[in-house]
Design a protein around this motif. Structure first.
Motif, mmCIF file in Angstrom:
data_model
loop_
_atom_site.group_PDB
_atom_site.id
_atom_site.type_symbol
_atom_site.label_atom_id
_atom_site.label_comp_id
_atom_site.label_asym_id
_atom_site.label_seq_id
_atom_site.Cartn_x
_atom_site.Cartn_y
_atom_site.Cartn_z
ATOM 1 N N ILE A 1 -12.101 34.311 -4.187
ATOM 2 C CA ILE A 1 -10.761 34.494 -3.617
ATOM 3 C C ILE A 1 -10.245 33.173 -3.043
ATOM 4 O O ILE A 1 -9.088 32.798 -3.244
ATOM 5 C CB ILE A 1 -10.789 35.583 -2.532
ATOM 6 N N THR A 2 -11.122 32.455 -2.362
ATOM 7 C CA THR A 2 -10.717 31.198 -1.729
ATOM 8 C C THR A 2 -10.344 30.139 -2.765
ATOM 9 O O THR A 2 -9.315 29.453 -2.648
ATOM 10 C CB THR A 2 -11.841 30.668 -0.833
ATOM 11 N N ALA B 1 -6.855 33.580 -12.590
ATOM 12 C CA ALA B 1 -8.168 33.181 -12.083
ATOM 13 C C ALA B 1 -9.211 33.191 -13.190
ATOM 14 O O ALA B 1 -10.067 32.296 -13.272
ATOM 15 C CB ALA B 1 -8.593 34.126 -10.953
ATOM 16 N N ALA C 1 -8.689 42.066 -7.291
ATOM 17 C CA ALA C 1 -7.256 42.137 -7.004
ATOM 18 C C ALA C 1 -6.866 43.523 -6.496
ATOM 19 O O ALA C 1 -6.071 43.649 -5.552
ATOM 20 C CB ALA C 1 -6.457 41.779 -8.262
ATOM 21 N N ARG D 1 -9.713 30.531 -6.132
ATOM 22 C CA ARG D 1 -8.826 30.876 -7.239
ATOM 23 C C ARG D 1 -7.447 31.375 -6.800
ATOM 24 O O ARG D 1 -6.596 31.644 -7.638
ATOM 25 C CB ARG D 1 -9.468 31.966 -8.104
ATOM 26 N N SER D 2 -7.237 31.546 -5.509
ATOM 27 C CA SER D 2 -5.927 32.005 -5.045
ATOM 28 C C SER D 2 -4.905 30.877 -5.162
ATOM 29 O O SER D 2 -5.242 29.696 -4.996
ATOM 30 C CB SER D 2 -6.003 32.498 -3.601
ATOM 31 N N LEU E 1 -2.063 33.943 -2.940
ATOM 32 C CA LEU E 1 -1.980 35.125 -3.803
ATOM 33 C C LEU E 1 -3.065 35.047 -4.866
ATOM 34 O O LEU E 1 -3.168 34.051 -5.585
ATOM 35 C CB LEU E 1 -0.600 35.197 -4.453
ATOM 36 N N TYR E 2 -3.876 36.107 -4.946
ATOM 37 C CA TYR E 2 -4.944 36.144 -5.946
ATOM 38 C C TYR E 2 -4.438 36.835 -7.210
ATOM 39 O O TYR E 2 -4.082 38.015 -7.183
ATOM 40 C CB TYR E 2 -6.168 36.881 -5.413
#
Length: 343
Positions: free
Chosen positions: A57-58, A71, A30, A60-61, A65-66
């Motif tokens: 990132i893909t 996450a 983050a 859990r965003s 927005l991550y």
């Protein structure tokens, strides 16, 4: 190997910590995203493969927005519902892996050979990591001798990639830690600064804060539009270069991703940057105290982008004109004036 893969997804706590991203990793991801770092740079920073970071990132965003805490919680829930391994559900695949092990092939050799032997059959694919996990679990189930024969290394537990207690290298350029900083705790030598960011609403905006340890003199850094590493570096350079050389001794900061450009800052200002240990805000005690005072002017949750350079200068002047008990009720501005007049 008829039963080697029976419980492939079951791991010990230590193995889980090495295999899966931890909260510290997700916080670093983050930070990296907030600082505008590429996914490859973030992966290098936390010692993981870039595909791991990209997938995290893909997947859990949330709406682009991550959010690291969410996450981490989602990952924990997903791990609590393990799926059966392909080596459990696909008997034909399992038999091919067993044959390879019987021939003393390594898991990696088996994995790649399956692609050649079954080029058109996607069901005959298994990663070497999955094979290793099946083997190592069974090693804890009483098949140590068999595993030692199957694996070239002869080990029956996974070898950790980092030494116990070893820190992540946060940046590409090596860091100097606070333990390497010259002894300035008596505050007798001026010119040593502590810095940080105060964050605005949803961490989208920020203001840089700099405090001189001897005088408690404060300077605020305007960060228009972004607080990524490049913007922070350039803002710090511009601010510090307004000072005479004898007041540019060193800068102490935490390990936030916004300081990824610390080497460029040092090159431009001739000021060494020292980094605090993780989760140790007291190592920048002067700056932490000052940030608390600044929250009177910039409350949490405020959109800090509405404050221009003139606003920041006004707040800094008020803070520097405030008498301090630690200065025997002198003001930071008076103490800094004395330093300038003695040169």
């Amino acid at each position: 190997m008829k039963t080697r893969a029976a419980h492939i997804e079951t791991t010990s706590d230590d193995e889980s910590a090495s295999r899966y991203l931890q909260l510290a990793d997700r916080l670093a991801i983050a930070d990296g995203l907030a600082a505008g770092l590429a996914r490859t740079a973030i992966a290098d920073m936390i010692g993981r493969h870039k595909s791991t970071v990209s997938r995290e990132i893909t997947e859990r965003s949330i709406e682009g927005l991550y959010l690291p805490y969410q996450a981490d919680a989602a990952a924990a829930v997903a791990r609590s519902r393990p799926k059966e391994s392909k080596l459990v559900t696909n008997q034909r695949l399992r038999e091919q892996v067993e044959q390879g092990l019987d021939q003393r092939w390594s898991p990696e050799e088996i994995s790649h050979r399956l692609v050649k032997d079954f080029p058109d059959d996607e069901s005959m694919r298994v990663s070497h990591e999955t094979i290793y996990q099946a083997l190592y679990f069974q090693a804890r189930g009483g098949l140590k001798k068999e595993v030692a024969q199957a694996l070239r290394s002869g080990r029956t537990t996974r070898k950790p990639q980092r030494k116990p207690g070893e820190r992540y290298q946060r940046f590409v350029d090596p860091m100097l830690m606070i333990a390497d900083r010259p002894d300035i705790e008596d505050r007798a030598v001026p010119g040593h600064w502590e810095g940080d960011l105060i964050m605005g609403e949803l961490n989208k905006t920020a203001i840089g804060t700099l405090v001189e340890r001897t005088t408690r003199y404060t300077m605020l850094v305007h960060l228009p539009g972004s607080h990524d590493a490049e913007t922070v570096r350039d803002g710090l350079i511009a601010t510090m270069m307004t000072l005479p050389e004898h007041l540019r001794g060193s800068l102490t900061w935490d390990q936030g991703a916004e300081m990824a450009g610390h080497k460029g800052f040092t090159t431009a200002t001739d000021m060494q940057v020292y980094f605090c240990d993780p989760a140790s805000p007291w190592q920048r005690g002067t700056n932490e105290n000052t940030n608390g005072l600044l929250r009177q002017y910039f409350p949490k949750g405020t959109d800090l982008s509405v404050f221009g350079p003139e606003d920041l200068e006004h707040v800094a002047q008020q803070l520097n004109g405030r008498p301090r008990k630690t200065l025997d009720w002198d003001t930071p501005a008076e103490r800094l004036r004395d330093l300038l007049l003695t040169r």
